[in-house]
Design a protein around this motif. Structure first.
Motif, PDB file in Angstrom:
ATOM      1  N   GLU A  86       0.829  -1.210   0.000  1.00  0.00           N
ATOM      2  CA  GLU A  86       0.000   0.000   0.000  1.00  0.00           C
ATOM      3  C   GLU A  86       0.863   1.259   0.000  1.00  0.00           C
ATOM      4  OE1 GLU A  86      -4.116  -0.612   2.311  1.00  0.00           O
ATOM      5  OE2 GLU A  86      -2.372  -1.128   3.519  1.00  0.00           O
ATOM      6  N   SER A  87       1.954   1.223   0.733  1.00  0.00           N
ATOM      7  CA  SER A  87       2.851   2.373   0.775  1.00  0.00           C
ATOM      8  C   SER A  87       3.453   2.652  -0.593  1.00  0.00           C
ATOM      9  CB  SER A  87       3.964   2.146   1.803  1.00  0.00           C
ATOM     10  OG  SER A  87       3.438   2.024   3.100  1.00  0.00           O
ATOM     11  N   ILE A  88       3.833   1.588  -1.301  1.00  0.00           N
ATOM     12  CA  ILE A  88       4.409   1.754  -2.643  1.00  0.00           C
ATOM     13  C   ILE A  88       3.369   2.318  -3.603  1.00  0.00           C
ATOM     14  CG2 ILE A  88       5.316   0.494  -4.633  1.00  0.00           C
ATOM     15  CD1 ILE A  88       6.699  -1.381  -2.637  1.00  0.00           C
ATOM     16  N   MET A  89       2.135   1.815  -3.518  1.00  0.00           N
ATOM     17  CA  MET A  89       1.078   2.322  -4.396  1.00  0.00           C
ATOM     18  C   MET A  89       0.820   3.808  -4.160  1.00  0.00           C
ATOM     19  SD  MET A  89      -1.801  -0.666  -4.803  1.00  0.00           S
ATOM     20  CE  MET A  89      -1.951  -1.077  -3.076  1.00  0.00           C
ATOM     21  N   GLN A  90       0.756   4.210  -2.883  1.00  0.00           N
ATOM     22  CA  GLN A  90       0.511   5.616  -2.608  1.00  0.00           C
ATOM     23  C   GLN A  90       1.705   6.472  -3.012  1.00  0.00           C
ATOM     24  OE1 GLN A  90      -0.255   6.861   1.452  1.00  0.00           O
ATOM     25  NE2 GLN A  90      -1.632   8.451   0.759  1.00  0.00           N
ATOM     26  N   ALA A  91       2.921   5.938  -2.865  1.00  0.00           N
ATOM     27  CA  ALA A  91       4.111   6.669  -3.277  1.00  0.00           C
ATOM     28  C   ALA A  91       4.090   6.936  -4.781  1.00  0.00           C
ATOM     29  CB  ALA A  91       5.368   5.907  -2.885  1.00  0.00           C
ATOM     30  N   LYS A  92       3.659   5.942  -5.560  1.00  0.00           N
ATOM     31  CA  LYS A  92       3.541   6.140  -7.004  1.00  0.00           C
ATOM     32  C   LYS A  92       2.464   7.172  -7.324  1.00  0.00           C
ATOM     33  CE  LYS A  92       5.324   1.693  -8.610  1.00  0.00           C
ATOM     34  NZ  LYS A  92       5.052   0.470  -9.394  1.00  0.00           N
ATOM     35  N   GLY A  93       1.361   7.121  -6.563  1.00  0.00           N
ATOM     36  CA  GLY A  93       0.316   8.128  -6.757  1.00  0.00           C
ATOM     37  C   GLY A  93       0.796   9.520  -6.403  1.00  0.00           C
ATOM     38  N   ALA A  94       1.594   9.618  -5.336  1.00  0.00           N
ATOM     39  CA  ALA A  94       2.118  10.922  -4.921  1.00  0.00           C
ATOM     40  C   ALA A  94       3.063  11.495  -5.972  1.00  0.00           C
ATOM     41  CB  ALA A  94       2.837  10.787  -3.574  1.00  0.00           C
TER      42      ALA A  94
END
Length: 449
Positions: free
Chosen positions: A346-354
């Protein structure tokens, strides 16, 4: 971190903190304070100084379970791989200076301040492990009651016992281990929220690892609910059961230690028993799966950023469902567990979104704002400062002559300032009270026909 260091387009400031922050989207000004390492850029991390240093400190990376010298490298993969000196421990004997062939030791180093301008900011301050109060479930008073992070350092090949699973009390292999889930989470007295199943999955993973060290070891996980909602998580949980990891749905009532043998007696309430039977078990070691809490280092940082927090202390997103990446401040976005408890995926997904949100913002080379902003009637304004104190974005300043001055770029048009102004001197453009009066009059007229 190593890949980021090698990237020519990334400039890294390690062992540093932000001490000043100002500006707005596209024009943020940040002061970075670089702390002294007391070693120069010439240091190559050879370690010759470590061998001659006579003073000892506790290794923070290994949760204080083993010693380190006053001059040291934080951990094997630290970036940059250069020595630093802990001045709280160092006695300035000069041995490191004498042995360093590169003359890289400098006791006269001081903090340096660097001011940079940025178009946007990604906040990724991570999380901290919840530390139980001393005595809660035996933590801090019994040697063999540890937290999950400490247990992981015990299992790590580069940890204090080079990966051997042993009890902290006597360095002997345990014959039985109990993992207690939801320590400090789903708790009305501590943290009411769940850590998104992270502690459940970590305890399952570590229980399996413990079994791999000794298949005959008794490994038990006590839980309220197993929350294995991620992709492949339920299957992983079932594999742990096949590996003879026992799962007991229970609440631990108390833990007591035998002072001689260090054996821990655990009193549990069996929640699956209709009679709520109280049972006693004995374990050599207990691991507390504690909750994820907001990073302590972020508290001082947010005094500069001025971002809104959720009721749990994590950073608040622009919209809980439709936009969980951006914040209420244009140009500042969130990544990872600073937004709330998350696992790695989840952290990686949000980092890509950011990063995507930031690229979209900066690629446009302009930022358009809505005209719904606070506006001040200087004739009515008394300069009391209530609006400035209430503004969550620090968009209002008070001038003794002009009264309240609103920064139209930072202002988000939330209307809090208008709600606290006693003189009705500050309002929102296009949202004035008379418009609502006309609307209400129109509704009533139609209703009476």
């Amino acid at each position: 971190m190593l890949e980021a260091q090698r990237n020519k387009n990334i400039e890294m400031y390690t062992f540093a903190e932000i001490t000043k922050f100002s500006g707005y989207v596209g024009n943020f000004e940040v002061e970075i304070t670089q702390k002294p390492r007391y070693t120069t850029q010439d240091c190559n991390g050879c370690g010759a100084c470590f061998e001659v240093c006579p003073t000892i400190g506790a290794c923070e990376f290994n949760q204080g379970m083993d010693p380190r010298k006053a001059i040291y490298i934080s951990f094997a993969q630290a970036v940059p791989s250069k020595a630093q000196i802990d001045m709280k421990v160092c006695i300035k004997c000069g041995n490191c200076v004498n042995v360093c062939e590169l003359k890289a030791i400098d006791f006269n180093q001081t903090e340096t301040k660097i001011t940079k301008k940025f178009g946007g900011v990604i906040v990724a301050t991570g999380w901290d492990e919840f530390i139980p109060e001393i005595g809660y479930l035996g933590y801090g008073i019994y040697d063999n009651v540890i937290t999950e992070v400490t247990f992981e350092r015990l299992l790590a090949p580069n940890g204090p016992v080079v990966g051997h699973l042993v009890k902290p009390s006597d360095n002997q292999p345990p014959k039985s281990i109990l993992f207690i889930n939801c320590v400090g989470s789903r708790d009305m007295k501590r943290n009411i929220y769940c850590s998104s199943g992270v502690c459940c999955m970590v305890s399952i993973k570590n229980a399996k690892l413990a079994k791999s060290h000794n298949p005959e070891m008794e490994v038990v996980v006590s839980y309220i609910d197993i929350r294995a909602a991620g992709k492949g998580y339920e299957e992983y949980y079932l594999e742990a059961r096949k590996a003879r990891v026992d799962f007991i749905r229970t609440k631990v009532v108390s833990i007591e230690e035998d002072p001689q043998s260090k054996v821990l007696t655990v009193i549990m309430e069996d929640s699956l028993d209709p009679n709520n039977t109280i049972k006693k078990f004995e374990f050599d070691m207990i691991v507390l799966s504690t909750s994820m809490v907001p990073s302590k280092s972020f508290a001082s940082l947010n005094e500069l950023l001025g971002l809104q927090l959720s009721s749990n202390g994590f950073l608040k997103e622009f919209h809980q469902r439709l936009n969980t990446v951006d914040t209420d401040v244009p140009g500042i976005v969130l990544a990872g567990a600073c937004h709330g408890p998350k696992d790695i995926s989840e952290s990686i997904m949000q980092a890509k979104g950011a990063s995507s949100s930031m690229c979209k913002l900066l690629a446009n080379r302009e930022y358009r704002i809505d005209l719904i902003r606070a506006i001040t009637d200087t004739e009515k304004c008394s300069g009391c400062g209530m609006c400035a104190a209430t503004c969550p974005y620090q968009a209002i300043t008070i001038d003794l002559e002009q009264g309240a001055i609103v920064d139209n770029i930072i202002c988000r048009g939330c209307g809090l300032c208008a709600s606290v102004c006693a003189n009705e001197a500050i309002t929102l453009r296009y949202y004035r009270g008379e418009h609502y009066n006309d609307l209400i009059d129109g509704i009533l007229v139609n209703a009476l026909r």
